[in-house]
Motif scaffolding. Structure first.
Motif, PDB file in Angstrom:
ATOM      1  N   HIS A 156       0.714  -1.203   0.128  1.00  0.00           N
ATOM      2  CA  HIS A 156       0.147  -0.032  -0.117  1.00  0.00           C
ATOM      3  C   HIS A 156       0.814   1.232   0.102  1.00  0.00           C
ATOM      4  O   HIS A 156       2.001   1.162   0.444  1.00  0.00           O
ATOM      5  CB  HIS A 156      -0.940   0.109   1.192  1.00  0.00           C
ATOM      6  CG  HIS A 156      -2.015  -1.152   1.053  1.00  0.00           C
ATOM      7  ND1 HIS A 156      -3.142  -0.986   1.907  1.00  0.00           N
ATOM      8  CD2 HIS A 156      -2.141  -1.978   0.345  1.00  0.00           C
ATOM      9  CE1 HIS A 156      -4.091  -1.855   1.636  1.00  0.00           C
ATOM     10  NE2 HIS A 156      -3.298  -2.670   0.638  1.00  0.00           N
ATOM     11  N   PRO A 157       0.312   2.288  -0.353  1.00  0.00           N
ATOM     12  CA  PRO A 157       1.117   3.408  -0.558  1.00  0.00           C
ATOM     13  C   PRO A 157       1.577   4.164   0.883  1.00  0.00           C
ATOM     14  O   PRO A 157       2.668   4.413   0.957  1.00  0.00           O
ATOM     15  CB  PRO A 157       0.059   4.576  -1.132  1.00  0.00           C
ATOM     16  CG  PRO A 157      -0.596   3.703  -1.802  1.00  0.00           C
ATOM     17  CD  PRO A 157      -0.861   2.491  -0.928  1.00  0.00           C
ATOM     18  N   ALA A 158       0.584   3.788   2.077  1.00  0.00           N
ATOM     19  CA  ALA A 158       1.129   4.255   3.408  1.00  0.00           C
ATOM     20  C   ALA A 158       2.153   3.415   3.807  1.00  0.00           C
ATOM     21  O   ALA A 158       3.155   3.952   4.519  1.00  0.00           O
ATOM     22  CB  ALA A 158      -0.056   4.302   4.120  1.00  0.00           C
ATOM     23  N   THR A 159       2.353   2.048   3.602  1.00  0.00           N
ATOM     24  CA  THR A 159       3.200   1.103   4.030  1.00  0.00           C
ATOM     25  C   THR A 159       4.302   1.542   3.484  1.00  0.00           C
ATOM     26  O   THR A 159       5.295   1.319   3.778  1.00  0.00           O
ATOM     27  CB  THR A 159       2.751  -0.076   3.450  1.00  0.00           C
ATOM     28  OG1 THR A 159       1.421  -0.721   4.068  1.00  0.00           O
ATOM     29  CG2 THR A 159       3.893  -1.026   4.213  1.00  0.00           C
ATOM     30  N   TRP A 160       4.497   1.893   2.009  1.00  0.00           N
ATOM     31  CA  TRP A 160       5.676   2.165   1.437  1.00  0.00           C
ATOM     32  C   TRP A 160       6.226   3.303   1.817  1.00  0.00           C
ATOM     33  O   TRP A 160       7.428   3.518   1.955  1.00  0.00           O
ATOM     34  CB  TRP A 160       5.209   2.182  -0.176  1.00  0.00           C
ATOM     35  CG  TRP A 160       6.415   2.418  -1.261  1.00  0.00           C
ATOM     36  CD1 TRP A 160       7.185   1.435  -1.853  1.00  0.00           C
ATOM     37  CD2 TRP A 160       7.079   3.535  -1.749  1.00  0.00           C
ATOM     38  NE1 TRP A 160       8.118   1.687  -2.447  1.00  0.00           N
ATOM     39  CE2 TRP A 160       8.139   3.281  -2.295  1.00  0.00           C
ATOM     40  CE3 TRP A 160       6.761   4.902  -1.567  1.00  0.00           C
ATOM     41  CZ2 TRP A 160       8.908   4.265  -3.181  1.00  0.00           C
ATOM     42  CZ3 TRP A 160       7.513   5.954  -1.901  1.00  0.00           C
ATOM     43  CH2 TRP A 160       8.658   5.355  -2.685  1.00  0.00           C
ATOM     44  N   LEU A 161       5.322   4.449   2.084  1.00  0.00           N
ATOM     45  CA  LEU A 161       5.982   5.631   2.864  1.00  0.00           C
ATOM     46  C   LEU A 161       6.600   5.544   4.055  1.00  0.00           C
ATOM     47  O   LEU A 161       7.498   6.037   4.307  1.00  0.00           O
ATOM     48  CB  LEU A 161       4.839   6.629   2.534  1.00  0.00           C
ATOM     49  CG  LEU A 161       4.660   7.371   1.196  1.00  0.00           C
ATOM     50  CD1 LEU A 161       3.361   8.130   1.188  1.00  0.00           C
ATOM     51  CD2 LEU A 161       5.592   7.943   0.677  1.00  0.00           C
ATOM     52  N   ASN A 162       5.775   4.759   5.096  1.00  0.00           N
ATOM     53  CA  ASN A 162       6.217   4.420   6.344  1.00  0.00           C
ATOM     54  C   ASN A 162       7.595   3.952   6.421  1.00  0.00           C
ATOM     55  O   ASN A 162       8.348   4.070   7.338  1.00  0.00           O
ATOM     56  CB  ASN A 162       5.089   3.791   7.108  1.00  0.00           C
ATOM     57  CG  ASN A 162       3.672   4.929   7.118  1.00  0.00           C
ATOM     58  OD1 ASN A 162       3.945   6.137   7.286  1.00  0.00           O
ATOM     59  ND2 ASN A 162       2.848   4.152   7.606  1.00  0.00           N
ATOM     60  N   ALA A 163       7.787   3.002   5.421  1.00  0.00           N
ATOM     61  CA  ALA A 163       9.249   2.109   5.494  1.00  0.00           C
ATOM     62  C   ALA A 163      10.164   2.841   4.820  1.00  0.00           C
ATOM     63  O   ALA A 163      11.362   2.367   4.826  1.00  0.00           O
ATOM     64  CB  ALA A 163       8.726   0.856   4.809  1.00  0.00           C
ATOM     65  N   GLY A 164       9.903   4.083   4.397  1.00  0.00           N
ATOM     66  CA  GLY A 164      10.949   4.893   3.610  1.00  0.00           C
ATOM     67  C   GLY A 164      11.523   4.318   2.229  1.00  0.00           C
ATOM     68  O   GLY A 164      12.783   4.111   2.056  1.00  0.00           O
ATOM     69  N   ARG A 165      10.693   3.528   1.493  1.00  0.00           N
ATOM     70  CA  ARG A 165      11.130   2.655   0.415  1.00  0.00           C
ATOM     71  C   ARG A 165      11.722   3.329  -0.814  1.00  0.00           C
ATOM     72  O   ARG A 165      12.309   2.820  -1.845  1.00  0.00           O
ATOM     73  CB  ARG A 165       9.832   1.780   0.069  1.00  0.00           C
ATOM     74  CG  ARG A 165       9.405   0.938   1.027  1.00  0.00           C
ATOM     75  CD  ARG A 165      10.257  -0.224   1.094  1.00  0.00           C
ATOM     76  NE  ARG A 165      10.383  -0.838  -0.273  1.00  0.00           N
ATOM     77  CZ  ARG A 165       9.644  -1.829  -0.600  1.00  0.00           C
ATOM     78  NH1 ARG A 165       8.653  -2.427   0.073  1.00  0.00           N
ATOM     79  NH2 ARG A 165       9.919  -2.590  -1.889  1.00  0.00           N
ATOM     80  N   TRP A 166      11.378   4.910  -0.629  1.00  0.00           N
ATOM     81  CA  TRP A 166      12.196   5.573  -1.724  1.00  0.00           C
ATOM     82  C   TRP A 166      13.401   5.515  -1.889  1.00  0.00           C
ATOM     83  O   TRP A 166      14.039   6.023  -2.986  1.00  0.00           O
ATOM     84  CB  TRP A 166      11.417   7.256  -1.492  1.00  0.00           C
ATOM     85  CG  TRP A 166      11.895   7.913  -0.304  1.00  0.00           C
ATOM     86  CD1 TRP A 166      13.181   8.467  -0.045  1.00  0.00           C
ATOM     87  CD2 TRP A 166      11.409   7.818   0.779  1.00  0.00           C
ATOM     88  NE1 TRP A 166      13.312   8.943   1.120  1.00  0.00           N
ATOM     89  CE2 TRP A 166      12.192   8.836   1.904  1.00  0.00           C
ATOM     90  CE3 TRP A 166       9.837   7.490   1.380  1.00  0.00           C
ATOM     91  CZ2 TRP A 166      11.739   8.929   3.103  1.00  0.00           C
ATOM     92  CZ3 TRP A 166       9.756   7.647   2.519  1.00  0.00           C
ATOM     93  CH2 TRP A 166      10.255   8.504   3.515  1.00  0.00           C
ATOM     94  N   ASP A 167      14.244   5.273  -0.732  1.00  0.00           N
ATOM     95  CA  ASP A 167      15.637   4.924  -0.881  1.00  0.00           C
ATOM     96  C   ASP A 167      16.105   3.779  -1.299  1.00  0.00           C
ATOM     97  O   ASP A 167      17.311   3.514  -1.390  1.00  0.00           O
ATOM     98  CB  ASP A 167      15.983   5.303   0.613  1.00  0.00           C
ATOM     99  CG  ASP A 167      16.021   6.769   1.064  1.00  0.00           C
ATOM    100  OD1 ASP A 167      16.083   7.687   0.345  1.00  0.00           O
ATOM    101  OD2 ASP A 167      15.830   7.090   2.160  1.00  0.00           O
ATOM    102  N   ASP A 168      15.202   2.921  -1.454  1.00  0.00           N
ATOM    103  CA  ASP A 168      15.598   1.399  -2.099  1.00  0.00           C
ATOM    104  C   ASP A 168      16.350   1.564  -3.300  1.00  0.00           C
ATOM    105  O   ASP A 168      16.023   2.587  -4.388  1.00  0.00           O
ATOM    106  CB  ASP A 168      14.409   0.476  -2.206  1.00  0.00           C
ATOM    107  CG  ASP A 168      13.881   0.331  -0.973  1.00  0.00           C
ATOM    108  OD1 ASP A 168      14.166   0.515   0.004  1.00  0.00           O
ATOM    109  OD2 ASP A 168      12.694  -0.254  -1.024  1.00  0.00           O
TER     110      ASP A 168
END
Length: 320
Positions: free
Chosen positions: A278-290
């Motif tokens: 989910h978008p919220a899960t992706w954002l909360n995990a900081g996945r933009w740095d993957d």
């Protein structure tokens, strides 16, 4: 003792002439005691046998005050003591005593009505005066036999308006307009026109139209989130995603998050969306740095390590 309640004695006690004090005012205490006594009387006014204590409780007074009030009522001829029964007086109300003229209450009502009538008369008179003043231009003008404008008298001064004589019949006041027929424009009108001609109208400044429009912080945050929502491959839980977006901006810039979202969307292209977080899960995990992970490639023979082989005989081969 059972208290008998009837209406005739009570109505009589309400309308009987009041007992006056030495200063000419109604004796309210005697009136309340008489009303309470009437509630114990029979329909003909006889047999009123309350104790002094009962009357004191009914009138919220003490026994001494009630006894003195009973004496004043008896002296006025409104009640009389019939007998004493076991230490309690039995009273008879003289219902035949009625007022034959206006009472103090009636006189007060008449004075109030007269005061109200006088107030209404003065109010109407003031309104009539205001209407009369408005009709003649806020001035009191007494019409004479004729109303004559200035006589024609030519002069050499150009600031003086040349007028004609105008006569109005008797009974008409001065009209609310100028009665002078002017042949020339007065100097006051000329001055007003001169002032109007001197007014300079400034053109509308349009320099601000070429300046860039700066959005408020909240508007810019909403616009960046809308762009993230359009990029992310799975669009569920928008409210939760918006809150996660606001929290993510504390650790990263909008550009970094949008770049990571675009990279993640490219990785998930053509794959089952149910395995996309989910978008919220992706954002909360900081996945933009993957880091950019290349997709899995097929090995020789078309075999994919995550799928069963089409020919199950491969499981029977002898292991080396």
């Amino acid at each position: 003792m059972t208290r008998v309640s009837v209406f005739a004695p009570v109505r009589w006690a309400k309308t009987v002439p009041p007992i006056l004090r030495s200063d000419g005012q109604p004796d309210q205490t005697a009136h309340y005691v008489l009303l309470a006594l009437a509630t114990w009387a029979n329909a003909d006014g006889t047999g009123a046998r309350p104790s002094v204590r009962q009357l004191a409780q009914a009138t919220y007074s003490d026994t001494t005050t009630v006894e003195r009030a009973l004496d004043r009522i008896q002296a006025a001829g409104l009640i009389s003591k019939t007998c004493d029964l076991n230490g309690t007086s039995v009273w008879t109300l003289h219902l035949t005593v009625v007022h034959d003229g206006p009472t103090i209450t009636d006189r007060r009502i008449e004075r109030r009505r007269a005061t109200d009538a006088e107030r209404q008369r003065r109010r109407r008179a003031r309104r009539a005066g205001q209407v009369g003043r408005h009709a003649v231009g806020e001035r009191d003008v007494t019409p004479s036999d004729t109303v004559t404008a200035p006589v024609d008298n030519p002069v050499d001064n150009p600031d003086v308006t040349q007028s004609h004589t105008v006569t109005y019949p008797v009974g008409h006041g001065v009209p609310p307009r100028d009665v002078t027929g002017s042949d020339t424009v007065t100097s006051r009108t000329q001055d007003r026109d001169t002032r109007r001609s001197e007014v300079v109208y400034q053109p509308l400044l349009t320099s601000h139209l070429n300046q860039p429009i700066t959005l408020s912080p909240d508007a810019a945050r909403r616009e960046d989130f809308d762009e993230f929502w359009s990029i992310y491959p799975r669009k569920v839980g928008k409210t939760a995603a918006r809150k996660a977006w606001d929290r993510a901006l504390r650790d990263a810039t909008p550009e970094a998050i949008l770049t990571g979202a675009a990279r993640f969307a490219a990785q998930r292209a053509g794959q089952d969306p149910k395995f996309t977080p989910h978008p919220a899960t992706w954002l909360n995990a900081g996945r933009w740095d993957d880091e950019d992970t290349p997709g899995l490639r097929a090995v020789s023979g078309g075999y994919r390590p995550w799928a069963n082989p089409a020919n199950h005989d491969a499981y029977d081969e002898e292991l080396l």
